[in-house]
Design a protein around this motif. Structure first.
Motif, PDB file in Angstrom:
ATOM      1  N   MET A   1      43.924  10.080 -17.001  1.00  0.00           N
ATOM      2  CA  MET A   1      42.798  10.531 -17.113  1.00  0.00           C
ATOM      3  C   MET A   1      43.016  12.306 -17.302  1.00  0.00           C
ATOM      4  O   MET A   1      44.056  12.540 -16.874  1.00  0.00           O
ATOM      5  N   ILE A   2      42.158  12.713 -18.260  1.00  0.00           N
ATOM      6  CA  ILE A   2      42.198  13.971 -18.493  1.00  0.00           C
ATOM      7  C   ILE A   2      40.930  14.759 -17.934  1.00  0.00           C
ATOM      8  O   ILE A   2      40.114  14.261 -18.270  1.00  0.00           O
ATOM      9  N   TYR A   3      41.121  16.075 -17.599  1.00  0.00           N
ATOM     10  CA  TYR A   3      39.988  16.867 -17.234  1.00  0.00           C
ATOM     11  C   TYR A   3      39.787  17.828 -18.326  1.00  0.00           C
ATOM     12  O   TYR A   3      40.909  18.652 -18.498  1.00  0.00           O
ATOM     13  N   ALA A   4      38.799  18.024 -18.747  1.00  0.00           N
ATOM     14  CA  ALA A   4      38.499  19.172 -19.773  1.00  0.00           C
ATOM     15  C   ALA A   4      37.533  20.193 -19.196  1.00  0.00           C
ATOM     16  O   ALA A   4      36.351  19.722 -18.850  1.00  0.00           O
ATOM     17  N   ALA A   5      38.063  21.270 -18.822  1.00  0.00           N
ATOM     18  CA  ALA A   5      37.263  22.246 -18.239  1.00  0.00           C
ATOM     19  C   ALA A   5      36.944  23.314 -19.322  1.00  0.00           C
ATOM     20  O   ALA A   5      37.537  23.971 -20.033  1.00  0.00           O
ATOM     21  N   ASN A   6      35.464  23.358 -19.403  1.00  0.00           N
ATOM     22  CA  ASN A   6      34.822  24.321 -20.579  1.00  0.00           C
ATOM     23  C   ASN A   6      34.722  25.636 -19.891  1.00  0.00           C
ATOM     24  O   ASN A   6      33.954  25.687 -18.689  1.00  0.00           O
ATOM     25  N   VAL A   7      35.446  26.473 -20.196  1.00  0.00           N
ATOM     26  CA  VAL A   7      35.506  27.983 -19.757  1.00  0.00           C
ATOM     27  C   VAL A   7      34.842  29.011 -20.685  1.00  0.00           C
ATOM     28  O   VAL A   7      34.684  28.566 -22.045  1.00  0.00           O
ATOM     29  N   ALA A   8      34.478  30.129 -20.240  1.00  0.00           N
ATOM     30  CA  ALA A   8      34.164  31.223 -21.012  1.00  0.00           C
ATOM     31  C   ALA A   8      35.365  31.652 -22.058  1.00  0.00           C
ATOM     32  O   ALA A   8      36.475  31.424 -21.646  1.00  0.00           O
ATOM     33  N   ASP A   9      35.132  32.293 -23.074  1.00  0.00           N
ATOM     34  CA  ASP A   9      36.307  32.661 -23.743  1.00  0.00           C
ATOM     35  C   ASP A   9      37.140  33.498 -23.169  1.00  0.00           C
ATOM     36  O   ASP A   9      38.331  33.447 -23.325  1.00  0.00           O
ATOM     37  N   SER A  10      36.706  34.429 -22.175  1.00  0.00           N
ATOM     38  CA  SER A  10      37.570  35.488 -21.691  1.00  0.00           C
ATOM     39  C   SER A  10      38.491  34.787 -20.506  1.00  0.00           C
ATOM     40  O   SER A  10      39.377  35.215 -19.938  1.00  0.00           O
ATOM     41  N   ASP A  11      38.334  33.353 -20.194  1.00  0.00           N
ATOM     42  CA  ASP A  11      38.971  32.572 -19.136  1.00  0.00           C
ATOM     43  C   ASP A  11      40.106  31.440 -19.951  1.00  0.00           C
ATOM     44  O   ASP A  11      40.689  30.869 -19.193  1.00  0.00           O
ATOM     45  N   LEU A  12      39.985  31.665 -21.192  1.00  0.00           N
ATOM     46  CA  LEU A  12      40.604  30.745 -22.041  1.00  0.00           C
ATOM     47  C   LEU A  12      42.160  30.362 -21.822  1.00  0.00           C
ATOM     48  O   LEU A  12      42.945  29.628 -21.800  1.00  0.00           O
ATOM     49  N   ALA A  13      42.566  31.705 -21.888  1.00  0.00           N
ATOM     50  CA  ALA A  13      44.128  31.890 -21.644  1.00  0.00           C
ATOM     51  C   ALA A  13      44.733  31.568 -20.345  1.00  0.00           C
ATOM     52  O   ALA A  13      45.613  30.898 -19.994  1.00  0.00           O
ATOM     53  N   GLU A  14      44.099  32.317 -19.448  1.00  0.00           N
ATOM     54  CA  GLU A  14      44.646  32.083 -17.958  1.00  0.00           C
ATOM     55  C   GLU A  14      43.725  31.142 -17.073  1.00  0.00           C
ATOM     56  O   GLU A  14      44.247  30.969 -16.028  1.00  0.00           O
ATOM     57  N   GLY A  15      42.697  31.003 -17.317  1.00  0.00           N
ATOM     58  CA  GLY A  15      41.664  30.097 -16.593  1.00  0.00           C
ATOM     59  C   GLY A  15      40.789  30.851 -15.391  1.00  0.00           C
ATOM     60  O   GLY A  15      40.951  32.223 -15.632  1.00  0.00           O
ATOM     61  N   ASN A  16      40.312  30.480 -14.532  1.00  0.00           N
ATOM     62  CA  ASN A  16      39.598  31.300 -13.288  1.00  0.00           C
ATOM     63  C   ASN A  16      39.571  30.462 -12.115  1.00  0.00           C
ATOM     64  O   ASN A  16      40.348  29.271 -11.984  1.00  0.00           O
ATOM     65  N   GLU A  17      38.918  30.804 -11.015  1.00  0.00           N
ATOM     66  CA  GLU A  17      39.173  30.016  -9.640  1.00  0.00           C
ATOM     67  C   GLU A  17      38.719  28.776  -9.724  1.00  0.00           C
ATOM     68  O   GLU A  17      39.441  27.935  -9.276  1.00  0.00           O
TER      69      GLU A  17
END
Length: 165
Positions: A1-17
């Motif tokens: 399974m693959i989870y795809a997390a749609n994030v804001a552009d500012s979170d693309l490199a590091e992610g978020n909580e």
């Protein structure tokens, strides 16, 4: 399974909580996770190559390691798929096959006659072809190979199938 997390552009490199929580869930299930920013993907379509690279660099990511390309790469990996290419004077095509397929079976993806009448596969790696600049130059450098029925097609092979029906 693959989870795809749609994030804001500012979170693309590091992610978020929330990405960290999803990453923990994915790991506990033995699944993969990819960060995607639909906003960034939409903007990338509109940009020229140089501007695209500058934009991604400012976000701290590369084209190969973010978004849809990363998602497709993960899907190919999970499904055990790979790509080989055919190229002629007017058209270049990418063909998707299962990893571990022989040259005749890969040829059959194009047409059943290619598999039935398989003689050999004239093969060059994509990287060697690009580095050489042309098929003729690759041949002059001895980078092309003539492969038989037992050859296992490799990711990125550029192949000319010889067949007779």
């Amino acid at each position: 399974m693959i989870y795809a997390a749609n994030v804001a552009d500012s979170d693309l490199a590091e992610g978020n909580e929330l990405v960290e929580k999803l990453k923990g869930l994915a790991e506990s299930e033995g699944a993969n996770m990819v960060l995607v920013s639909a906003q960034v993907e939409a903007e990338l379509v509109e940009l020229e190559d140089d501007d695209r690279n500058d934009f991604l660099e400012a976000l701290g990511v590369t084209l190969e390691d973010c978004g849809l390309r990363a998602l497709v790469r993960e899907a190919y990996d999970i499904l055990q798929l790979q790509t080989y290419y055919t190229s002629g004077p007017t058209e270049t095509r990418a063909w998707t096959i299962k990893k571990g397929w022989s040259a005749p079976k890969a040829a059959g993806v194009i047409h059943g006659d290619f598999e039935r009448g398989f003689i050999r596969a004239e093969t060059i790696s994509y990287d060697d072809l690009v580095e050489s600049g042309s098929e003729a130059e690759a041949k002059s450098k001895g980078l092309t190979r003539s492969e038989g029925k037992d050859y296992i097609v490799q990711e990125g092979d550029v192949i000319l199938f010889r067949f007779n029906v």
